[in-house]
Design a protein around this motif. Structure first.
Motif, mmCIF file in Angstrom:
data_model
loop_
_atom_site.group_PDB
_atom_site.id
_atom_site.type_symbol
_atom_site.label_atom_id
_atom_site.label_comp_id
_atom_site.label_asym_id
_atom_site.label_seq_id
_atom_site.Cartn_x
_atom_site.Cartn_y
_atom_site.Cartn_z
ATOM 1 N N SER A 137 -13.705 10.684 1.899
ATOM 2 C CA SER A 137 -13.481 9.279 1.546
ATOM 3 C C SER A 137 -14.713 8.519 1.756
ATOM 4 N N LEU A 138 -14.838 7.247 1.472
ATOM 5 C CA LEU A 138 -15.683 6.222 1.910
ATOM 6 C C LEU A 138 -15.456 5.219 3.152
ATOM 7 N N SER A 139 -14.216 5.726 3.796
ATOM 8 C CA SER A 139 -13.780 4.873 4.789
ATOM 9 C C SER A 139 -14.665 4.705 5.981
ATOM 10 N N THR A 157 -10.931 2.028 18.033
ATOM 11 C CA THR A 157 -10.855 2.161 16.640
ATOM 12 C C THR A 157 -11.671 2.998 15.900
ATOM 13 N N ALA A 158 -11.647 3.686 14.867
ATOM 14 C CA ALA A 158 -12.659 4.496 14.393
ATOM 15 C C ALA A 158 -12.913 3.948 13.087
ATOM 16 N N HIS A 159 -13.446 2.644 13.267
ATOM 17 C CA HIS A 159 -13.895 2.084 11.952
ATOM 18 C C HIS A 159 -15.194 1.936 11.867
ATOM 19 N N PRO A 160 -16.094 2.038 10.675
ATOM 20 C CA PRO A 160 -17.505 1.733 10.606
ATOM 21 C C PRO A 160 -18.021 0.473 10.780
ATOM 22 N N ASP A 195 -16.598 1.248 4.212
ATOM 23 C CA ASP A 195 -15.424 0.253 4.747
ATOM 24 C C ASP A 195 -13.936 0.855 4.734
ATOM 25 N N SER A 196 -13.269 1.049 5.944
ATOM 26 C CA SER A 196 -12.026 1.556 5.766
ATOM 27 C C SER A 196 -11.199 0.926 4.931
ATOM 28 N N ARG A 197 -11.501 -0.416 4.616
ATOM 29 C CA ARG A 197 -10.484 -1.177 3.757
ATOM 30 C C ARG A 197 -10.615 -0.735 2.333
ATOM 31 N N LEU A 198 -11.684 -0.027 1.985
ATOM 32 C CA LEU A 198 -11.680 0.267 0.437
ATOM 33 C C LEU A 198 -10.543 1.208 0.047
ATOM 34 N N VAL A 241 -9.371 10.890 -7.393
ATOM 35 C CA VAL A 241 -9.584 9.927 -6.495
ATOM 36 C C VAL A 241 -8.247 9.619 -5.839
ATOM 37 N N THR A 242 -8.106 9.308 -4.506
ATOM 38 C CA THR A 242 -6.825 9.253 -3.738
ATOM 39 C C THR A 242 -7.041 7.694 -3.046
ATOM 40 N N HIS A 243 -5.850 7.487 -2.435
ATOM 41 C CA HIS A 243 -5.854 6.296 -1.534
ATOM 42 C C HIS A 243 -6.232 6.746 -0.185
ATOM 43 N N GLY A 244 -7.261 6.782 0.091
ATOM 44 C CA GLY A 244 -8.124 7.360 1.184
ATOM 45 C C GLY A 244 -7.954 8.697 1.320
ATOM 46 N N ALA A 245 -8.518 9.334 2.253
ATOM 47 C CA ALA A 245 -8.281 10.778 2.840
ATOM 48 C C ALA A 245 -6.789 11.242 3.212
ATOM 49 N N GLN A 246 -6.402 10.094 3.804
ATOM 50 C CA GLN A 246 -4.925 10.383 4.248
ATOM 51 C C GLN A 246 -3.816 10.889 2.986
ATOM 52 N N GLN A 247 -4.100 10.137 1.963
ATOM 53 C CA GLN A 247 -3.453 10.720 0.853
ATOM 54 C C GLN A 247 -3.506 11.889 0.292
ATOM 55 N N ALA A 248 -4.969 12.268 0.344
ATOM 56 C CA ALA A 248 -5.545 13.427 0.006
ATOM 57 C C ALA A 248 -4.938 14.542 0.712
#
Length: 440
Positions: A304-306, A108-111, A310-313, A170-177
């Protein structure tokens, strides 16, 4: 194994690292002592291998500085024709796992979230949750919470991107951006150039949008190869370029400044989507993003801040220059109501000043942990004679990603299947390309 085979093994190991881009022109090779210890061979074996490579013109000696990689006219890997992406079924199977049963979660690539500052972040979210229970329900309309946008602008500025508040959404994570950017720039059937290997999430996005992908060979040390991109631009009508100059997922590669400048010069009329989610995690002063070097207002900057908090943000942002209005229109149509609880809580958290302290702490944490993990992994792999000197693993200059390349006959999907029941997660290379080219 006799002496001759041992020096040939060392020689082939160095050549393979050069061919795969792990070692490039002018790079200094390990000292004779260091390489003999790393490969568990004698110093005389390393000396013989270096002498043979020097005779072939592959490396050269510098007085009091050891051996370096010689400059050569490399034969670039050919750029394959644009492909449709078909990875959904593979990714769904591999990404369906139970992290609570893992003792080594390297897939995984979670912080890291085990810090007092992250606990204070969730305390802030709890306070906002209780507060909103007594406030009339409402939507957080795009482009997002004003205070959050202000703080995201400061974070961008720290990374070298000067983005006024009216140019941030602001987006729902970098993925949506990235999805919004692709939709603003392309339509089904268009061709997008990506670095290869490429983050599977971006490949899945293009699969969902019906886009074709042309994979540009990428050095696991210095990122996308500009000359290969130049070849692709001559052959095909490419609508957009998607790159991660800072610590690309999965290799951890970072493009040097000169490559970034060359990339912008190569395609003066083609929009570029820059994914900078790992940019804040450089172990040094960092390199200016493409957006900071862009004079034509055509780079769409995504962050993103993920990867830092935290990825869950699921809080990302995009600053898109000339494409901003179109992206915000798509965002409004998609998200009439955003995560107002998370946006307001994170805005207040960022206002405390704890973010910068956390980033500085994570620099030290990840740098130490990556070095330790790299060292332990190399020690473990070197226990196997058939692997010693025949694998590559590059130590990144930031983030927490490691890309392991094994001998070509080894199947990473089989390793994944064998490791999973033992509570060990990895990600096989098959999901980072469209042609099964990273199976090893």
């Amino acid at each position: 194994m006799d002496m001759n085979n041992k020096y040939v093994m060392v020689e082939e190991s160095i050549k393979h690292q050069i061919d795969s881009g792990l070692l490039v022109s002018q790079d200094k090779l390990p000292s004779i002592r260091a390489l003999s210890q790393q490969l568990s061979v004698s110093k005389n074996t390393v000396i013989r291998a270096y002498q043979e490579l020097e005779a072939q013109g592959v490396i050269y000696a510098v007085t009091k500085s050891g051996y370096h990689v010689n400059h050569r006219q490399d034969t670039l890997k050919p750029v394959t024709k644009p492909n449709q992406v078909d990875l959904l079924s593979v990714c769904k199977e591999i990404l369906t796992y139970s992290p609570e049963n893992e003792w080594l979660a390297t897939g995984t690539a979670h912080p890291n979230i085990d810090t007092p500052i992250i606990k204070s972040l969730y305390a802030e979210i709890g306070r906002h949750s209780r507060r909103q229970a007594n406030v009339a329900s409402h939507y957080q309309l795009p482009p997002g919470n004003d205070q959050l946008i202000k703080h995201l602008g400061k974070i961008s500025q720290d990374l070298g991107v000067n983005a006024p508040a009216n140019q941030i959404a602001v987006t729902h994570g970098a993925q949506q951006a990235i999805s919004l950017a692709l939709r603003a720039l392309t339509q089904a059937g268009d061709i997008v150039a990506v670095e290869s290997p490429c983050y599977f999430g971006n490949l899945l996005l293009m699969e969902s949008l019906g886009l074709k992908v042309v994979e540009i060979p990428s050095c696991p040390k210095t990122g996308i190869e500009p000359e290969s991109l130049r070849q692709a631009l001559k052959k095909w009508d490419i609508s957009a370029i998607l790159v991660t100059p800072n610590f690309t997922n999965p290799t951890g590669a970072r493009m040097p400044l000169e490559k970034r400048v060359e990339l912008l010069k190569l395609a003066p009329s083609i929009p570029i989507i820059e994914d900078d989610v790992f940019g804040a995690l450089a172990f040094d002063q960092g390199i200016p993003p493409l957006k900071a070097l862009d004079k034509d207002d055509r780079v769409i900057y995504v962050n993103s801040l993920s990867k830092v908090l935290d990825s869950r943000l699921r809080i990302g942002w995009v600053t898109a220059g000339q494409y901003q209005a179109k992206i915000e229109k798509l965002l409004l149509c998609d998200n009439m109501g955003s995560l107002n609880l998370m946006q307001s809580a994170v805005a207040d958290f960022l206002g405390t000043g704890k973010y910068r302290t956390h980033v500085q702490k994570m620099h030290r944490f990840y740098q130490a942990n990556v070095k330790q993990f790299h060292c332990e992994l190399v020690t473990a792999l070197n226990q196997y004679p058939e692997l010693r000197g025949r694998y590559q693993i590059y130590l990144p200059q930031g983030s927490f990603l490691l890309w392991l390349t094994l001998p070509e006959h080894i199947d990473s999907e089989k390793i994944y299947q064998q490791a999973k029941p033992e509570g060990i997660s990895i990600l096989p290379g098959t999901i980072f390309g469209t042609s099964d080219q990273f199976r090893h």
